[in-house]
Design an enzyme around this catalytic site. Structure first.
Site, mmCIF file in Angstrom:
data_model
loop_
_atom_site.group_PDB
_atom_site.id
_atom_site.type_symbol
_atom_site.label_atom_id
_atom_site.label_comp_id
_atom_site.label_asym_id
_atom_site.label_seq_id
_atom_site.Cartn_x
_atom_site.Cartn_y
_atom_site.Cartn_z
ATOM 1 N N HIS A 1 0.798 -1.228 0.000
ATOM 2 C CA HIS A 1 0.000 0.000 0.000
ATOM 3 C C HIS A 1 0.830 1.277 0.000
ATOM 4 C CE1 HIS A 1 1.009 0.249 4.251
ATOM 5 N NE2 HIS A 1 0.546 1.477 4.236
HETATM 6 C C1 UD1 Z 1 -2.120 6.019 5.444
HETATM 7 C C2 UD1 Z 1 -0.796 6.483 6.070
HETATM 8 C C3 UD1 Z 1 0.184 5.327 6.101
HETATM 9 C C4 UD1 Z 1 -0.428 4.098 6.754
HETATM 10 C C5 UD1 Z 1 -1.726 3.746 6.035
HETATM 11 C C6 UD1 Z 1 -2.424 2.541 6.606
HETATM 12 C C7 UD1 Z 1 -0.320 8.857 5.581
HETATM 13 C C8 UD1 Z 1 0.546 9.786 4.846
HETATM 14 N N1 UD1 Z 1 -0.189 7.545 5.306
HETATM 15 O O1 UD1 Z 1 -1.852 5.701 4.085
HETATM 16 O O2 UD1 Z 1 1.323 5.721 6.850
HETATM 17 O O3 UD1 Z 1 0.472 3.018 6.655
HETATM 18 O O4 UD1 Z 1 -2.604 4.883 6.133
HETATM 19 O O5 UD1 Z 1 -3.439 2.110 5.734
HETATM 20 O O6 UD1 Z 1 -1.085 9.281 6.403
HETATM 21 N N2 UD1 Z 1 -9.017 5.313 0.586
HETATM 22 C C9 UD1 Z 1 -10.283 4.814 0.452
HETATM 23 N N3 UD1 Z 1 -10.986 4.568 1.597
HETATM 24 C C10 UD1 Z 1 -10.465 4.778 2.820
HETATM 25 C C11 UD1 Z 1 -9.179 5.296 2.938
HETATM 26 C C12 UD1 Z 1 -8.464 5.553 1.809
HETATM 27 O O7 UD1 Z 1 -10.810 4.593 -0.632
HETATM 28 O O8 UD1 Z 1 -11.158 4.499 3.822
HETATM 29 C C13 UD1 Z 1 -8.244 5.551 -0.631
HETATM 30 C C14 UD1 Z 1 -8.367 6.922 -1.181
HETATM 31 O O9 UD1 Z 1 -8.441 6.812 -2.558
HETATM 32 C C15 UD1 Z 1 -7.087 7.598 -0.801
HETATM 33 C C16 UD1 Z 1 -6.108 6.444 -0.732
HETATM 34 O O10 UD1 Z 1 -6.884 5.316 -0.371
HETATM 35 O O11 UD1 Z 1 -6.727 8.560 -1.721
HETATM 36 C C17 UD1 Z 1 -5.008 6.623 0.249
HETATM 37 O O12 UD1 Z 1 -5.508 6.965 1.521
HETATM 38 P P1 UD1 Z 1 -4.690 7.952 2.488
HETATM 39 O O13 UD1 Z 1 -5.502 8.316 3.644
HETATM 40 O O14 UD1 Z 1 -4.154 9.081 1.691
HETATM 41 O O15 UD1 Z 1 -3.422 7.159 2.966
HETATM 42 P P2 UD1 Z 1 -3.031 5.631 3.025
HETATM 43 O O16 UD1 Z 1 -2.428 5.245 1.741
HETATM 44 O O17 UD1 Z 1 -4.138 4.779 3.533
#
Ligand code: UD1
Length: 373
Positions: free
Chosen positions: A203
């Protein structure tokens, strides 16, 4: 004492659960969920399963560019802190929720406790590295999982309020192991046999947002002989579609036995993850927490990154770095074999109680937390 705890992403719900249990025996805890993770299976299911009290506030920030997401959280957390006027703010790990909480509290002169302080990858291309550095530099109580973390802080001139407590994720894992064995049906549902499959997770933006790395990892996983199960983070799912590997995500709905490697499944709850981890022959991951869980459970781990904050697991011979190198991943998946010795790492499973004890002491003497202990 009144503590505002700020969480927002999946691993933070897991870390907060054992500390919250201890904290609530002694103090008032106001739980704030930033809403960084918002899908039911990335958020609500963890609150239910880990028996965490529902958040007093959900700031519903959702996804966005880093600046936008962090900025929204900062403004909304500030409002909550002005209403609640806590004695202290409690933060976990290295996400954008951690960064926003740290900045909001520091600007209002509210003492900050950072759990999982001092970790460094020394790679400033990682958003998490920026978040941890900033959080550590504004915190006055820094609770470290390892001696390496204590030394990292020292190298940056931070020695006051630094304590080695061990890792709260070990507490969470100890608490979950029995229930995972009794309640999880994931092996049966996925038609998997003990030690006859590998578990993979991907991820990190450095892997998902780089088409070359993402394709290389997926190509490697497709060449492993045993089944490889890959619970798919929403970001990875989106990125696979962007690089033309969308057909792989369609296997999420197929019968397990008909699926080619890697077998993609939706994100899973914590107990199912623990069950899948402990029964895997090997784990391949770019997650931080899963590297440690693999170690504690005695499962060999191949880390799909070029560096790790959890270097002790590598030094012990149970974890090895493969980056996104296709050939190396395939070889290691076949042949990586750790030594028989597995010395205890990252505390003895009572880090959460130590965190609560130190919060007690610091609470009575704000900004006068003791020296490294
Ligand atoms: C975040 C943390 C990372 C952690 C991870 C655990 C930061 C910078 N990164 O990364 O350190 O290891 O969480 O999972 O804070 N999305 C969904 N649904 C959700 C959440 C996210 O669809 O409930 C999708 C969205 O398209 C989003 C992408 O996942 O743009 C990434 O989510 P984001 O909150 O930016 O960070 P993570 O990659 O989850």
């Amino acid at each position: 004492m009144k503590v505002v705890t700020i969480v927002g992403a999946r691993p933070q719900f897991i870390k907060a659960a054992p500390v919250s249990r201890e904290l609530r025996k002694r103090h008032v805890e106001i739980l704030v969920h930033t809403g960084q993770h918002y899908d039911r299976n990335m958020s609500d299911v963890f609150f239910d399963e880990l028996e965490i009290a529902p958040p007093a506030y959900n700031l519903e920030v959702g996804s966005g560019a880093h600046g936008e997401q962090t900025g929204l959280m900062l403004a909304r957390i500030e409002r909550v802190l002005e209403i609640e006027k806590p004695d202290r703010v409690l933060l976990y790990g290295d996400t954008n929720s951690t960064l926003s909480g740290a900045l909001a509290a520091a600007k209002l002169h509210i003492p900050v406790c950072h759990v999982e302080a001092g970790l460094r990858s020394f790679n400033r291309m990682m958003p998490e590295e920026i978040n941890r550095v900033v959080a550590d530099h504004v915190a006055d109580l820094l609770l470290c999982p390892s001696q390496t973390a204590v030394e990292n802080l020292k190298a940056e001139g931070i020695v006051r309020g630094v304590h080695l407590v061990g890792d709260v994720m070990a507490d969470a894992l100890n608490h979950a192991i029995e229930a995972a064995g009794n309640r999880s049906r994931i092996l049966e549902d996925l038609e998997l046999a003990e030690k006859k499959y590998l578990l993979a997770t991907v991820h990190r933006p450095e892997n998902t947002d780089d088409p070359v790395r993402l394709k290389s990892i997926m190509a490697a996983l497709s060449q492993v002989d045993d089944p490889v199960v890959l619970p798919l983070h929403p970001r990875t799912r989106r990125k696979l579609a962007e690089v033309g590997l969308a057909d792989q995500t369609s296997n999420i709905r197929q019968r397990p036995s008909t699926i080619k490697n890697p077998r993609l499944i939706p994100p899973i709850v914590y107990l199912d993850m623990v069950r899948l981890e402990q029964s895997a022959r090997m784990i391949l991951t770019d997650s931080g927490g899963i590297q440690k869980e693999a170690y504690w459970l005695g499962v060999p781990c191949v880390t799909l990154r070029d560096e790790t904050e959890w270097i002790e697991t590598v030094l012990a011979g149970w974890n090895t770095l493969a980056g996104a190198n296709e050939k190396r991943i395939v070889e290691l998946a076949r042949s990586f074999a750790p030594p028989s010795a597995r010395p205890p790492l990252y505390g003895h499973g009572h880090a959460a109680r130590l965190c609560a004890d130190l919060l007690d002491r610091a609470g009575r003497h704000p900004r006068l937390a003791g020296p490294e202990g």
